[in-house]
Design a protein around this motif. Structure first.
Motif, PDB file in Angstrom:
ATOM      1  N   THR A  36       0.824  -1.214   0.000  1.00 24.74           N
ATOM      2  CA  THR A  36       0.000   0.000   0.000  1.00 24.74           C
ATOM      3  C   THR A  36       0.854   1.258   0.000  1.00 24.74           C
ATOM      4  O   THR A  36       0.400   2.312  -0.463  1.00 24.74           O
ATOM      5  CB  THR A  36      -0.943   0.031   1.212  1.00 24.74           C
ATOM      6  OG1 THR A  36      -0.184   0.134   2.423  1.00 24.74           O
ATOM      7  CG2 THR A  36      -1.812  -1.206   1.261  1.00 24.74           C
ATOM      8  N   ARG A  62      -4.832  -2.214  -6.596  1.00 18.64           N
ATOM      9  CA  ARG A  62      -4.346  -3.090  -5.537  1.00 18.64           C
ATOM     10  C   ARG A  62      -5.487  -3.844  -4.878  1.00 18.64           C
ATOM     11  O   ARG A  62      -6.580  -3.294  -4.689  1.00 18.64           O
ATOM     12  CB  ARG A  62      -3.592  -2.276  -4.473  1.00 18.64           C
ATOM     13  CG  ARG A  62      -2.241  -1.790  -4.982  1.00 18.64           C
ATOM     14  CD  ARG A  62      -1.799  -0.555  -4.199  1.00 18.64           C
ATOM     15  NE  ARG A  62      -1.289   0.437  -5.132  1.00 18.64           N
ATOM     16  CZ  ARG A  62      -0.153   1.109  -4.965  1.00 18.64           C
ATOM     17  NH1 ARG A  62       0.563   0.922  -3.893  1.00 18.64           N
ATOM     18  NH2 ARG A  62       0.238   1.970  -5.866  1.00 18.64           N
ATOM     19  N   LEU A 105      -5.591  -1.203   5.867  1.00 18.91           N
ATOM     20  CA  LEU A 105      -5.350  -1.843   4.578  1.00 18.91           C
ATOM     21  C   LEU A 105      -6.554  -1.663   3.664  1.00 18.91           C
ATOM     22  O   LEU A 105      -6.411  -1.380   2.466  1.00 18.91           O
ATOM     23  CB  LEU A 105      -5.059  -3.332   4.780  1.00 18.91           C
ATOM     24  CG  LEU A 105      -3.744  -3.706   5.463  1.00 18.91           C
ATOM     25  CD1 LEU A 105      -3.653  -5.218   5.640  1.00 18.91           C
ATOM     26  CD2 LEU A 105      -2.545  -3.195   4.662  1.00 18.91           C
ATOM     27  N   ALA A 108      -6.678   1.505   1.881  1.00 23.13           N
ATOM     28  CA  ALA A 108      -5.559   1.771   0.969  1.00 23.13           C
ATOM     29  C   ALA A 108      -5.569   0.881  -0.263  1.00 23.13           C
ATOM     30  O   ALA A 108      -4.728   1.059  -1.148  1.00 23.13           O
ATOM     31  CB  ALA A 108      -4.233   1.599   1.715  1.00 23.13           C
ATOM     32  N   VAL A 109      -6.478  -0.093  -0.337  1.00 27.94           N
ATOM     33  CA  VAL A 109      -6.555  -0.962  -1.514  1.00 27.94           C
ATOM     34  C   VAL A 109      -7.890  -0.728  -2.208  1.00 27.94           C
ATOM     35  O   VAL A 109      -8.782  -0.047  -1.693  1.00 27.94           O
ATOM     36  CB  VAL A 109      -6.400  -2.452  -1.139  1.00 27.94           C
ATOM     37  CG1 VAL A 109      -5.047  -2.694  -0.475  1.00 27.94           C
ATOM     38  CG2 VAL A 109      -7.538  -2.916  -0.228  1.00 27.94           C
TER      39      VAL A 109
END
Length: 370
Positions: free
Chosen positions: A87, A95, A135, A138-139
């Motif tokens: 990330t 991602r 996470l 960030a994806v």
């Protein structure tokens, strides 16, 4: 996972994509694989707790590798530090975090489940849930293979969760592979006649698989009705499980690397028994279902999704519940048809087709390369 990754590479090649697997290894390097795709390694140390595996410890080296390969999509296949490294990479790729592991079920719930509820354990591990939420933010997608895990992640505050079940190797597993001679031979290894019930267990011999509980439950069930248990797998726990299996009706065996033989064993047993409630999909249960094999599995985790009558659920992590279910199943089990009919089964290729379509449909991220 090896079967899954190799099939993924082949499916990607057939669809006009290229898969590059970045893995921690003994040294830096890369090579093309015969079935399509590339395996690239980054020099990394071994895990202190299990020297068979390595882990990414050099974030800059990982970022340089990503810069070199210039991917359109990056999958992080572990929710640990490597996912955070991905990330923080400055590239513009889409991602995803693929939940191939369920650490809360594999560790926290297993360690503390006897003294606290799941909700209480989750509160105690709020730091990990906060890590997952970071996470998630960030994806572009968090991929789960089972509804149960996806539901827990959503309840834990994640907002980009997508359920995408995996599948089995196409053309490999089928009820038509049933072999009465092989079945009788496996029961003979258990010192039992063909009239007994043959249970099959398959997977790594590790603590979260709860094979000790399975052995104890099958042994206890055998006191009420003739039941044989054959386990096939490998791992550091094999010797201890073999010592635990004091019953002559329990066999702790080596892994079966011949996939055709494994398919025949699955079609020839009377039920697959599984002890682990921490599966994110449970490939072995999916393969058993494709073989027409009834599944006896815990009521939590990915294995639970594959249970259909005459299979049974039992209370997760409860050896007494498993014992009772095994006795009930063995005493009332349905006769296996001599003319088994193929079952509709989701294949890996269907899974990969949906996965590639999902990635194509993700909006391009607004990220700027450094």
């Amino acid at each position: 996972m090896r079967t899954y990754v190799h099939r993924k590479m082949a499916a990607a090649t057939a669809a006009g994509h290229e898969v590059v697997v970045l893995a921690p290894g003994e040294c830096d390097g890369w090579r093309e694989l015969s079935g399509g795709g590339i395996l690239a390694t980054i020099a990394a140390p071994k895990l202190p707790v299990d020297r068979r595996y390595r882990f990414f410890n050099d974030e800059q080296a990982l970022h340089r590798a990503l810069d070199t390969w210039r991917p359109d999509v990056v999958e992080a296949s572990s929710p640990w530090s490597s996912a955070s490294m991905v990330t923080r990479w400055s590239g513009a790729a889409k991602r995803s975090l693929v939940m191939h592991a369920d650490p809360m079920s594999a560790y926290a719930y297993r360690w503390f489940g006897r003294v606290a509820s799941v909700a209480t354990i989750d509160r105690g591990f709020e730091r990990f849930w906060r890590h997952l939420r970071q996470l998630d933010s960030a994806v572009d997608a968090v991929l789960c293979a089972s509804d149960e895990l996806a539901g827990r992640l959503v309840a834990g505050g994640l907002t980009r969760v997508v359920t995408l079940p995996m599948g089995v190797e196409p053309g490999r597993f089928s009820p038509t592979h049933r072999d009465p001679t092989l079945r009788a031979g496996l029961l003979a290894q258990c010192n039992l006649p063909p009239s007994a019930t043959l249970l099959l267990g398959a997977g790594r011999y590790s603590a979260e698989k709860r094979w000790g509980m399975v052995i104890d439950a099958a042994t206890a069930a055998g006191n009420a009705t003739p039941v044989g248990l054959v386990l096939v797998g490998d791992g550091r726990g094999r010797r201890g499980l073999a010592a635990l299996a004091s019953s002559p009706h329990v066999v702790v065996d080596a892994p079966v690397h011949d996939r055709s033989l494994l398919a025949t064993m699955m079609a020839s047993a009377d039920a697959l028994v599984h002890g682990c409630e921490a599966e994110t999909f449970c490939m072995v249960a999916a393969e058993a279902a494709a073989s027409g094999l009834p599944i006896i599995a815990p009521d939590r985790g990915g294995a639970a999704d594959h249970v259909l009558p005459p299979g049974r659920h039992y209370r997760a992590a409860d050896g007494g519940s498993l014992r009772d279910v095994l006795v009930e199943f063995a005493c009332t089990r349905y006769g296996r048809s001599t003319q088994p009919r193929p079952l509709p089964t989701r294949t890996m290729d269907e899974h990969f087709g949906e996965l590639f379509a999902l990635y194509a449909g993700l909006r391009s991220p607004c990220r700027l390369a450094a």
